[in-house]
Design a protein around this motif. Structure first.
Motif, PDB file in Angstrom:
ATOM      1  N   PRO A 108       0.816  -1.223   0.000  1.00  0.00           N
ATOM      2  CA  PRO A 108       0.000   0.000   0.000  1.00  0.00           C
ATOM      3  C   PRO A 108       0.846   1.268   0.000  1.00  0.00           C
ATOM      4  O   PRO A 108       0.471   2.268  -0.621  1.00  0.00           O
ATOM      5  N   ILE A 109       1.984   1.209   0.677  1.00  0.00           N
ATOM      6  CA  ILE A 109       2.861   2.383   0.717  1.00  0.00           C
ATOM      7  C   ILE A 109       3.376   2.701  -0.671  1.00  0.00           C
ATOM      8  O   ILE A 109       3.315   3.855  -1.132  1.00  0.00           O
ATOM      9  N   LEU A 110       3.874   1.684  -1.348  1.00  0.00           N
ATOM     10  CA  LEU A 110       4.371   1.887  -2.710  1.00  0.00           C
ATOM     11  C   LEU A 110       3.269   2.451  -3.603  1.00  0.00           C
ATOM     12  O   LEU A 110       3.487   3.411  -4.352  1.00  0.00           O
ATOM     13  N   ARG A 111       2.093   1.857  -3.501  1.00  0.00           N
ATOM     14  CA  ARG A 111       0.977   2.321  -4.325  1.00  0.00           C
ATOM     15  C   ARG A 111       0.692   3.802  -4.073  1.00  0.00           C
ATOM     16  O   ARG A 111       0.562   4.587  -5.018  1.00  0.00           O
ATOM     17  N   ASP A 112       0.631   4.169  -2.818  1.00  0.00           N
ATOM     18  CA  ASP A 112       0.298   5.552  -2.487  1.00  0.00           C
ATOM     19  C   ASP A 112       1.357   6.528  -3.000  1.00  0.00           C
ATOM     20  O   ASP A 112       1.023   7.612  -3.488  1.00  0.00           O
ATOM     21  N   ARG A 113       2.614   6.129  -2.892  1.00  0.00           N
ATOM     22  CA  ARG A 113       3.686   7.000  -3.380  1.00  0.00           C
ATOM     23  C   ARG A 113       3.576   7.198  -4.891  1.00  0.00           C
ATOM     24  O   ARG A 113       3.723   8.312  -5.391  1.00  0.00           O
ATOM     25  N   ILE A 114       3.358   6.098  -5.582  1.00  0.00           N
ATOM     26  CA  ILE A 114       3.241   6.186  -7.043  1.00  0.00           C
ATOM     27  C   ILE A 114       2.067   7.069  -7.424  1.00  0.00           C
ATOM     28  O   ILE A 114       2.188   7.983  -8.254  1.00  0.00           O
ATOM     29  N   VAL A 115       0.950   6.814  -6.796  1.00  0.00           N
ATOM     30  CA  VAL A 115      -0.261   7.577  -7.109  1.00  0.00           C
ATOM     31  C   VAL A 115      -0.030   9.059  -6.855  1.00  0.00           C
ATOM     32  O   VAL A 115      -0.401   9.907  -7.682  1.00  0.00           O
ATOM     33  N   ALA A 116       0.598   9.372  -5.735  1.00  0.00           N
ATOM     34  CA  ALA A 116       0.840  10.788  -5.405  1.00  0.00           C
ATOM     35  C   ALA A 116       1.733  11.433  -6.451  1.00  0.00           C
ATOM     36  O   ALA A 116       1.492  12.566  -6.886  1.00  0.00           O
ATOM     37  N   ALA A 117       2.754  10.706  -6.873  1.00  0.00           N
ATOM     38  CA  ALA A 117       3.686  11.266  -7.856  1.00  0.00           C
ATOM     39  C   ALA A 117       2.994  11.502  -9.192  1.00  0.00           C
ATOM     40  O   ALA A 117       3.184  12.545  -9.834  1.00  0.00           O
ATOM     41  N   VAL A 118       2.176  10.558  -9.599  1.00  0.00           N
ATOM     42  CA  VAL A 118       1.450  10.714 -10.858  1.00  0.00           C
ATOM     43  C   VAL A 118       0.513  11.915 -10.763  1.00  0.00           C
ATOM     44  O   VAL A 118       0.416  12.729 -11.690  1.00  0.00           O
ATOM     45  N   ALA A 119      -0.127  12.034  -9.633  1.00  0.00           N
ATOM     46  CA  ALA A 119      -1.094  13.123  -9.466  1.00  0.00           C
ATOM     47  C   ALA A 119      -0.407  14.480  -9.496  1.00  0.00           C
ATOM     48  O   ALA A 119      -0.996  15.477  -9.929  1.00  0.00           O
ATOM     49  N   SER A 120       0.833  14.530  -9.039  1.00  0.00           N
ATOM     50  CA  SER A 120       1.509  15.819  -8.934  1.00  0.00           C
ATOM     51  C   SER A 120       2.305  16.176 -10.186  1.00  0.00           C
ATOM     52  O   SER A 120       3.040  17.172 -10.186  1.00  0.00           O
ATOM     53  N   ALA A 121       2.188  15.373 -11.220  1.00  0.00           N
ATOM     54  CA  ALA A 121       2.876  15.712 -12.468  1.00  0.00           C
ATOM     55  C   ALA A 121       2.245  16.975 -13.055  1.00  0.00           C
ATOM     56  O   ALA A 121       1.059  17.237 -12.841  1.00  0.00           O
ATOM     57  N   PRO A 122       3.037  17.791 -13.759  1.00  0.00           N
ATOM     58  CA  PRO A 122       2.504  19.026 -14.327  1.00  0.00           C
ATOM     59  C   PRO A 122       1.320  18.768 -15.255  1.00  0.00           C
ATOM     60  O   PRO A 122       1.259  17.728 -15.922  1.00  0.00           O
ATOM     61  N   GLU A 123       0.413  19.702 -15.277  1.00  0.00           N
ATOM     62  CA  GLU A 123      -0.805  19.574 -16.098  1.00  0.00           C
ATOM     63  C   GLU A 123      -0.485  19.252 -17.542  1.00  0.00           C
ATOM     64  O   GLU A 123      -1.192  18.494 -18.209  1.00  0.00           O
ATOM     65  N   SER A 124       0.580  19.866 -18.002  1.00  0.00           N
ATOM     66  CA  SER A 124       0.908  19.751 -19.422  1.00  0.00           C
ATOM     67  C   SER A 124       1.423  18.362 -19.797  1.00  0.00           C
ATOM     68  O   SER A 124       1.487  18.017 -20.976  1.00  0.00           O
ATOM     69  N   ALA A 125       1.806  17.582 -18.793  1.00  0.00           N
ATOM     70  CA  ALA A 125       2.408  16.285 -19.064  1.00  0.00           C
ATOM     71  C   ALA A 125       1.395  15.318 -19.668  1.00  0.00           C
ATOM     72  O   ALA A 125       0.233  15.275 -19.246  1.00  0.00           O
ATOM     73  N   GLY A 126       1.830  14.547 -20.656  1.00  0.00           N
ATOM     74  CA  GLY A 126       0.978  13.518 -21.228  1.00  0.00           C
ATOM     75  C   GLY A 126       0.874  12.337 -20.284  1.00  0.00           C
ATOM     76  O   GLY A 126       1.580  12.291 -19.272  1.00  0.00           O
ATOM     77  N   PRO A 127      -0.013  11.377 -20.581  1.00  0.00           N
ATOM     78  CA  PRO A 127      -0.210  10.222 -19.698  1.00  0.00           C
ATOM     79  C   PRO A 127       1.093   9.479 -19.408  1.00  0.00           C
ATOM     80  O   PRO A 127       1.385   9.188 -18.236  1.00  0.00           O
ATOM     81  N   LEU A 128       1.874   9.219 -20.439  1.00  0.00           N
ATOM     82  CA  LEU A 128       3.106   8.461 -20.205  1.00  0.00           C
ATOM     83  C   LEU A 128       4.136   9.281 -19.428  1.00  0.00           C
ATOM     84  O   LEU A 128       4.927   8.730 -18.666  1.00  0.00           O
ATOM     85  N   ASP A 129       4.106  10.596 -19.621  1.00  0.00           N
ATOM     86  CA  ASP A 129       4.999  11.444 -18.822  1.00  0.00           C
ATOM     87  C   ASP A 129       4.624  11.360 -17.347  1.00  0.00           C
ATOM     88  O   ASP A 129       5.488  11.231 -16.470  1.00  0.00           O
ATOM     89  N   ALA A 130       3.334  11.452 -17.085  1.00  0.00           N
ATOM     90  CA  ALA A 130       2.862  11.384 -15.702  1.00  0.00           C
ATOM     91  C   ALA A 130       3.213  10.037 -15.083  1.00  0.00           C
ATOM     92  O   ALA A 130       3.688   9.966 -13.942  1.00  0.00           O
ATOM     93  N   VAL A 131       3.002   8.983 -15.843  1.00  0.00           N
ATOM     94  CA  VAL A 131       3.353   7.648 -15.347  1.00  0.00           C
ATOM     95  C   VAL A 131       4.849   7.593 -15.059  1.00  0.00           C
ATOM     96  O   VAL A 131       5.288   6.972 -14.084  1.00  0.00           O
TER      97      VAL A 131
END
Lengths: 187, 187
Positions: free
Chosen positions: A60-83
């Motif tokens: 769960p910790i890993l999942r939450d970290r990943i999710v948070a990082a994806v969410a905080s990617a710049p608006e302009s970033a495409g899906p693969l950039d965010a991932v």
DNA sequence: AGCCTGATGGCAGTTACTGACATCAGGAGG
DNA sequence: CCTCCTGATGTCAGTAACTGCCATCAGGCT
């Protein structure tokens, strides 16, 4: 000091990894793990839903970290950039631990089909969570699911290569970036 | 007439789907399935390694068809093109069956985490087989694994959409082609 | 002092699976 | 026609993964 020795959960995880490594997953009973941790079988199953889950306590910790990082990617970033941002976060967290411990864990998981199954399920859970965040960022379906899944494929491949690699091999983050670049180049 | 009623395996599969649908996976025992098929529990476990496997009896056939199609793609085709051929084959095989039966099966699988896990394992098995064929075609790693994995993601997403869709919705092959196109466009 | 809570232990029960051995129709060879 | 063999099935006993229920009891709260 409290009534019980602290960190039962951690003791169970440690005992399980040890026994699974030494005697094999099938040859290890939940009671043996509990006993090595100074607890009873019943308590083992209060902490972990089943025998496999004990190897995935940090999930769960890993999942939450990943999710948070994806969410905080710049608006302009495409899906693969965010991932990609999510993969950076995963590399940072997983790269902290000792590579030999990761290798030990991978060896155990690879040696048992049921454990491998569980690992796939965890990756799928991460992917589903990532896809949810991507949708919040305005990515439609099936693009969100596919980008998330692709990211978890990259993570799995890179993690395997990193663990297989020598102790002085490239850092996990670099391995993942490299794999992601190759994914984008696929035709 | 033979000594036993023919097609025990098929009878077990049918009985299992019926009971899993009616009473739920957890509330169905292997003995009940066997009994409905006119057999004993022990015979059930001779045909299927566990309670979940009975829902995936056709899996090796699908895998072989996909692998054959990928292998027979023209030399000039890139990894994703070859995987596309495999998806065509999968769509042809899966599209044969009745959509309502597929839906029934999906409903059961989706209702139980353990069954979902097993389905993921099957997809991973297909992906590993596809990656093997791609490597034979000269594709390196991690490209082969990533292309294969991406293909299975497309198949999963498309299959879900197709089953969810109305009986008169688009054909499975078209759904998969559409999803594959979207994957390629990902940035 | 009395009460409550939360982590644990104990115990009985179900059932998924497994190994070992028995059964017996039907085919192959004589 | 007889015999042997094979392969799918049955029977039975055993292990261990879980689950539900109730008991225990140190430490904190009032």
């Amino acid at each position: 000091m409290g009534r019980w020795k602290p960190d039962s959960r951690g003791r169970l995880e440690e005992a399980a990894l040890t026994l699974y490594s030494q005697r094999g997953f099938d040859q290890t009973t939940a009671a043996q793990i509990a006993s090595m941790a100074g607890l009873t079988e019943r308590t083992f199953f209060r902490h972990f839903a089943d025998k496999r889950e004990v190897l995935f306590g940090g999930s769960p910790i890993l999942r939450d970290r990943i999710v948070a990082a994806v969410a905080s990617a710049p608006e302009s970033a495409g899906p693969l950039d965010a991932v990609g941002k999510g993969l950076d976060a995963a590399a940072a967290l997983l790269g902290e631990g000792r590579r030999d411990l990761a290798r030990k864990r991978f060896t155990v998981i690879a040696s048992n089909p049921g454990l491998h199954e569980r690992e796939l399920a965890k990756l799928a859970e991460y992917a589903a969570a990532i896809a949810g965040v991507l949708r919040l960022r305005g990515v439609g379906e099936p693009e969100a699911s596919m980008a998330a899944d692709a990211g978890m494929t990259v993570m799995r491949v890179a993690l395997q290569a990193w663990a297989d690699d020598d102790e002085r091999g490239p850092e996990l983050g670099a391995v993942m970036e490299n794999a992601l670049r190759k994914l984008r180049a696929l035709r």
